[in-house]
Design a protein around this motif. Structure first.
Motif, PDB file in Angstrom:
ATOM      1  N   ALA A  80       7.719 -12.918 -12.533  1.00 34.79           N
ATOM      2  CA  ALA A  80       7.721 -13.585 -11.227  1.00 34.79           C
ATOM      3  C   ALA A  80       9.088 -13.409 -10.594  1.00 34.79           C
ATOM      4  N   ALA A  81       9.133 -13.564  -9.278  1.00 32.21           N
ATOM      5  CA  ALA A  81      10.399 -13.446  -8.543  1.00 32.21           C
ATOM      6  C   ALA A  81      10.373 -14.397  -7.361  1.00 32.21           C
ATOM      7  N   ILE A  82      11.565 -14.760  -6.901  1.00 35.46           N
ATOM      8  CA  ILE A  82      11.696 -15.565  -5.698  1.00 35.46           C
ATOM      9  C   ILE A  82      12.852 -15.012  -4.878  1.00 35.46           C
ATOM     10  N   ALA A  83      12.640 -14.874  -3.589  1.00 34.89           N
ATOM     11  CA  ALA A  83      13.685 -14.420  -2.677  1.00 34.89           C
ATOM     12  C   ALA A  83      14.355 -15.623  -2.036  1.00 34.89           C
ATOM     13  N   VAL A  84      15.671 -15.529  -1.888  1.00 40.53           N
ATOM     14  CA  VAL A  84      16.448 -16.610  -1.286  1.00 40.53           C
ATOM     15  C   VAL A  84      17.403 -16.027  -0.245  1.00 40.53           C
ATOM     16  N   GLY A  85      18.188 -16.894   0.384  1.00 39.07           N
ATOM     17  CA  GLY A  85      18.950 -16.491   1.551  1.00 39.07           C
ATOM     18  C   GLY A  85      20.178 -15.647   1.294  1.00 39.07           C
ATOM     19  N   SER A  86      20.640 -15.551   0.039  1.00 33.61           N
ATOM     20  CA  SER A  86      21.827 -14.757  -0.262  1.00 33.61           C
ATOM     21  C   SER A  86      21.942 -14.551  -1.763  1.00 33.61           C
ATOM     22  N   GLY A  87      22.817 -13.631  -2.148  1.00 36.31           N
ATOM     23  CA  GLY A  87      23.086 -13.433  -3.564  1.00 36.31           C
ATOM     24  C   GLY A  87      23.760 -14.639  -4.188  1.00 36.31           C
ATOM     25  N   MET A  88      24.638 -15.294  -3.433  1.00 39.69           N
ATOM     26  CA  MET A  88      25.282 -16.492  -3.966  1.00 39.69           C
ATOM     27  C   MET A  88      24.265 -17.601  -4.207  1.00 39.69           C
ATOM     28  N   ALA A  89      23.274 -17.728  -3.321  1.00 40.88           N
ATOM     29  CA  ALA A  89      22.213 -18.708  -3.540  1.00 40.88           C
ATOM     30  C   ALA A  89      21.433 -18.365  -4.798  1.00 40.88           C
ATOM     31  N   ALA A  90      21.201 -17.076  -5.037  1.00 41.52           N
ATOM     32  CA  ALA A  90      20.464 -16.651  -6.230  1.00 41.52           C
ATOM     33  C   ALA A  90      21.222 -17.037  -7.502  1.00 41.52           C
ATOM     34  N   VAL A  91      22.529 -16.793  -7.517  1.00 38.40           N
ATOM     35  CA  VAL A  91      23.342 -17.164  -8.681  1.00 38.40           C
ATOM     36  C   VAL A  91      23.357 -18.678  -8.859  1.00 38.40           C
ATOM     37  N   THR A  92      23.648 -19.395  -7.786  1.00 37.87           N
ATOM     38  CA  THR A  92      23.787 -20.848  -7.868  1.00 37.87           C
ATOM     39  C   THR A  92      22.482 -21.516  -8.261  1.00 37.87           C
ATOM     40  N   TYR A  93      21.381 -21.152  -7.615  1.00 38.69           N
ATOM     41  CA  TYR A  93      20.097 -21.767  -7.937  1.00 38.69           C
ATOM     42  C   TYR A  93      19.703 -21.488  -9.391  1.00 38.69           C
ATOM     43  N   SER A  94      19.970 -20.287  -9.868  1.00 36.35           N
ATOM     44  CA  SER A  94      19.606 -19.939 -11.248  1.00 36.35           C
ATOM     45  C   SER A  94      20.381 -20.776 -12.252  1.00 36.35           C
ATOM     46  N   LEU A  95      21.699 -20.877 -12.045  1.00 34.85           N
ATOM     47  CA  LEU A  95      22.521 -21.603 -13.007  1.00 34.85           C
ATOM     48  C   LEU A  95      22.296 -23.110 -12.909  1.00 34.85           C
ATOM     49  N   PHE A  96      22.098 -23.620 -11.691  1.00 34.49           N
ATOM     50  CA  PHE A  96      21.753 -25.031 -11.557  1.00 34.49           C
ATOM     51  C   PHE A  96      20.412 -25.324 -12.237  1.00 34.49           C
ATOM     52  N   ASN A  97      19.465 -24.448 -12.052  1.00 30.99           N
ATOM     53  CA  ASN A  97      18.125 -24.663 -12.592  1.00 30.99           C
ATOM     54  C   ASN A  97      18.131 -24.758 -14.111  1.00 30.99           C
ATOM     55  N   VAL A  98      19.010 -23.997 -14.742  1.00 25.86           N
ATOM     56  CA  VAL A  98      19.025 -23.978 -16.201  1.00 25.86           C
ATOM     57  C   VAL A  98      19.917 -25.079 -16.783  1.00 25.86           C
ATOM     58  N   ALA A  99      20.933 -25.517 -16.022  1.00 25.88           N
ATOM     59  CA  ALA A  99      21.887 -26.496 -16.553  1.00 25.88           C
ATOM     60  C   ALA A  99      21.814 -27.834 -15.832  1.00 25.88           C
ATOM     61  N   GLU A 100      20.763 -28.062 -15.113  1.00 31.93           N
ATOM     62  CA  GLU A 100      20.616 -29.287 -14.315  1.00 31.93           C
ATOM     63  C   GLU A 100      20.783 -30.534 -15.164  1.00 31.93           C
ATOM     64  N   GLY A 101      21.565 -31.478 -14.625  1.00 30.56           N
ATOM     65  CA  GLY A 101      21.772 -32.743 -15.315  1.00 30.56           C
ATOM     66  C   GLY A 101      22.961 -32.731 -16.246  1.00 30.56           C
ATOM     67  N   GLY A 102      23.539 -31.579 -16.463  1.00 30.31           N
ATOM     68  CA  GLY A 102      24.722 -31.497 -17.322  1.00 30.31           C
ATOM     69  C   GLY A 102      24.554 -30.446 -18.397  1.00 30.31           C
ATOM     70  N   ALA A 220      20.587 -11.346   1.697  1.00 31.60           N
ATOM     71  CA  ALA A 220      19.405 -11.739   0.927  1.00 31.60           C
ATOM     72  C   ALA A 220      19.750 -11.824  -0.555  1.00 31.60           C
ATOM     73  N   GLY A 221      18.983 -12.623  -1.274  1.00 32.12           N
ATOM     74  CA  GLY A 221      19.135 -12.733  -2.720  1.00 32.12           C
ATOM     75  C   GLY A 221      17.783 -12.803  -3.401  1.00 32.12           C
ATOM     76  N   LEU A 222      17.769 -12.487  -4.683  1.00 31.98           N
ATOM     77  CA  LEU A 222      16.526 -12.508  -5.464  1.00 31.98           C
ATOM     78  C   LEU A 222      16.803 -13.056  -6.858  1.00 31.98           C
ATOM     79  N   ILE A 223      15.830 -13.796  -7.378  1.00 36.91           N
ATOM     80  CA  ILE A 223      15.848 -14.294  -8.748  1.00 36.91           C
ATOM     81  C   ILE A 223      14.562 -13.846  -9.423  1.00 36.91           C
ATOM     82  N   LEU A 224      14.676 -13.263 -10.616  1.00 41.12           N
ATOM     83  CA  LEU A 224      13.506 -12.804 -11.362  1.00 41.12           C
ATOM     84  C   LEU A 224      13.519 -13.404 -12.752  1.00 41.12           C
ATOM     85  N   GLU A 225      12.350 -13.609 -13.303  1.00 44.90           N
ATOM     86  CA  GLU A 225      12.264 -14.076 -14.685  1.00 44.90           C
ATOM     87  C   GLU A 225      11.409 -13.133 -15.513  1.00 44.90           C
ATOM     88  N   SER A 226      11.775 -13.044 -16.785  1.00 48.23           N
ATOM     89  CA  SER A 226      11.054 -12.132 -17.677  1.00 48.23           C
ATOM     90  C   SER A 226       9.707 -12.696 -18.105  1.00 48.23           C
TER      91      SER A 226
END
Length: 441
Positions: A80-102, A220-226
């Motif tokens: 699966a993949a999701i497109a976002v507004g920038s590469g920085m958004a792709a990095v930030t959303y990915s790392l927040f998503n995995v480390a959310e809450g601490g 533009a930015g993109l996030i993909l998962e295996s």
């Protein structure tokens, strides 16, 4: 014919799009709309409970953007993949998503300057700590710095700006030994040169602003998962906790993992981060990215060829102190490049001038074909003084840690005639070093 039977160059032109579903339009239509009609109240109920797929609001999904997501997923072999507004958004959303809450992210200093700076200024405010290895190539250092609350390893497959190559397979093994994912930024390589998922990467991010688009006309930015990582291993409750809005037909709450399976990571980004932080990719920008993607192979192949010719030229210049690219003589990344990047190690690299600060300025200002602006992967060739610009947020100590000395110049090689590019550099050398008494040994 099944999509799995198609080659890369067919997928980059046709994947994710069926003209029959879009009034038989040959080109992907631009769905330039903010919202979509819900039809009736029953359909609205199904859409908002995620029991039926459909478009609601362009901030979280749009048919033009959907084609881009499916096409890049096909190229990378992602679930699966999701497109976002920038590469920085792709990095930030990915790392927040995995480390959310601490939690902690283990990474390296050899990353884009904006990414490095965000690690200092943004993540600690969200209870996410950043640890960095001092040597990207020291696998034992990576292993030793993983802590009980480390949530992911993050690395650029080809680093910005020095073209260091990450040993993806080895880093994936280290991450998986510790039940955490490997997240990689594959912007410099693109899926044409490297498929990180093939070597064990779990999440892949792109700044599609760069070579994926290749024309410098959209952000533009993109996030993909295996689709292969086990989010139910006990370390990532955000994927297994029941969510009210995902109730099944019997009213039972389901988790992201239960409701979306191998698309759990990107769907969680879509529903939580894209919906509420709002870095959405507009349909026209997605359309531009799709146009650029159609010529990805041809552009990158020419850029790699040009880059190798430019490197050979720079190696003949006595004014050049060093060159960072796997194709350069003496590079320590030749074996990794042979393994991961047999078609070439990209078209972006750095070199150092034996020069004063004033000579470096003259060198850059003398270039007439090379454009002086902060982008990479463009069809045009670009030049920039990274310590003053793209990595200017870093303190002198941080620049040393990231291996970016003051004499660093970054080149991004385009698709122009290489002989013209070489003549442009020759002219820059001539202007910058015309007064030999100013040369710095």
């Amino acid at each position: 014919m099944e999509i799995s039977d198609l080659s890369f160059d067919t997928l980059k032109v046709r994947a994710g799009y069926d003209p029959k579903e879009h009034n038989y339009s040959v080109a992907v239509p631009v769905y330039q709309t903010a919202s979509f009609d819900l039809g009736d109240t029953d359909r609205a109920g199904r859409l908002f409970s995620f029991s039926e797929f459909g478009y609601l609001y362009t901030r979280v999904g749009n048919p033009t953007v959907d084609v881009l997501e499916k096409r890049i997923a096909a190229l990378d072999g992602a679930s699966a993949a999701i497109a976002v507004g920038s590469g920085m958004a792709a990095v930030t959303y990915s790392l927040f998503n995995v480390a959310e809450g601490g939690g902690r992210i283990l990474t390296t200093a050899q990353v884009y300057g904006g990414t490095f700076d965000s690690f200092k200024k943004i993540y600690p405010n969200f209870n996410i700590e950043i640890d960095q290895v001092s040597d990207i190539d020291d696998l034992e250092e990576w292993r030793s710095k993983i802590k009980p609350d480390t949530k992911a390893l993050f690395v650029e497959t080809i680093s910005n700006p020095n073209a260091a190559i990450a040993d993806i397979e080895a880093l994936a093994a280290i991450a998986h030994e510790n039940d955490i994912p490997l997240i990689v930024d594959n912007t410099f390589a693109t899926p044409y040169l490297l498929n990180p998922i093939k070597y064990g990467a779990d999440i892949v991010v792109y700044s599609a602003t760069k070579a994926l688009n290749g024309h410098g006309n959209a952000i533009a930015g993109l996030i993909l998962e295996s689709g292969k990582f086990n989010w139910a291993n006990g370390k990532f409750r955000q994927f297994t906790a029941p969510v009210y809005m995902f109730r099944d037909s019997s009213g039972n709450e389901r988790s992201f993992l239960e409701a979306f399976g191998t698309a759990a990571f990107t769907t969680r980004v879509r529903i939580n981060y894209l919906a509420y932080f709002g870095a959405a990719l507009g349909p026209f920008d997605a359309y531009l990215a799709l146009l650029g993607l159609e010529t990805l192979s041809e552009r990158v192949q020419k850029q790699v060829s040009n880059a190798e010719k430019i490197i050979r030229f720079l190696e003949t210049r006595e004014e050049v102190a060093w060159i960072n690219h796997p194709a350069a003589k003496g590079s320590k990344y030749k074996s990794l490049a042979k393994k991961y990047l047999p078609k070439g190690a990209g078209s972006i690299f750095t070199f150092g001038l034996k020069a004063s600060e004033e000579q470096i300025k003259t060198f850059i200002d003398s270039a007439t074909i090379f454009s002086y602006h902060a982008n990479v992967g463009d069809a045009r060739s670009l030049i920039i003084n990274s310590p003053k610009t793209t990595h200017g947020e870093l303190t002198p100590e941080e620049q040393r840690f990231a291996k970016i000395p003051p004499e660093t110049i970054r080149l991004s090689i385009g698709i122009e005639d290489p002989d013209d590019l070489i003549r442009d550099l020759e002219n820059a050398f001539g202007n910058a070093f015309s007064n030999k008494s100013e040369d710095v040994a």
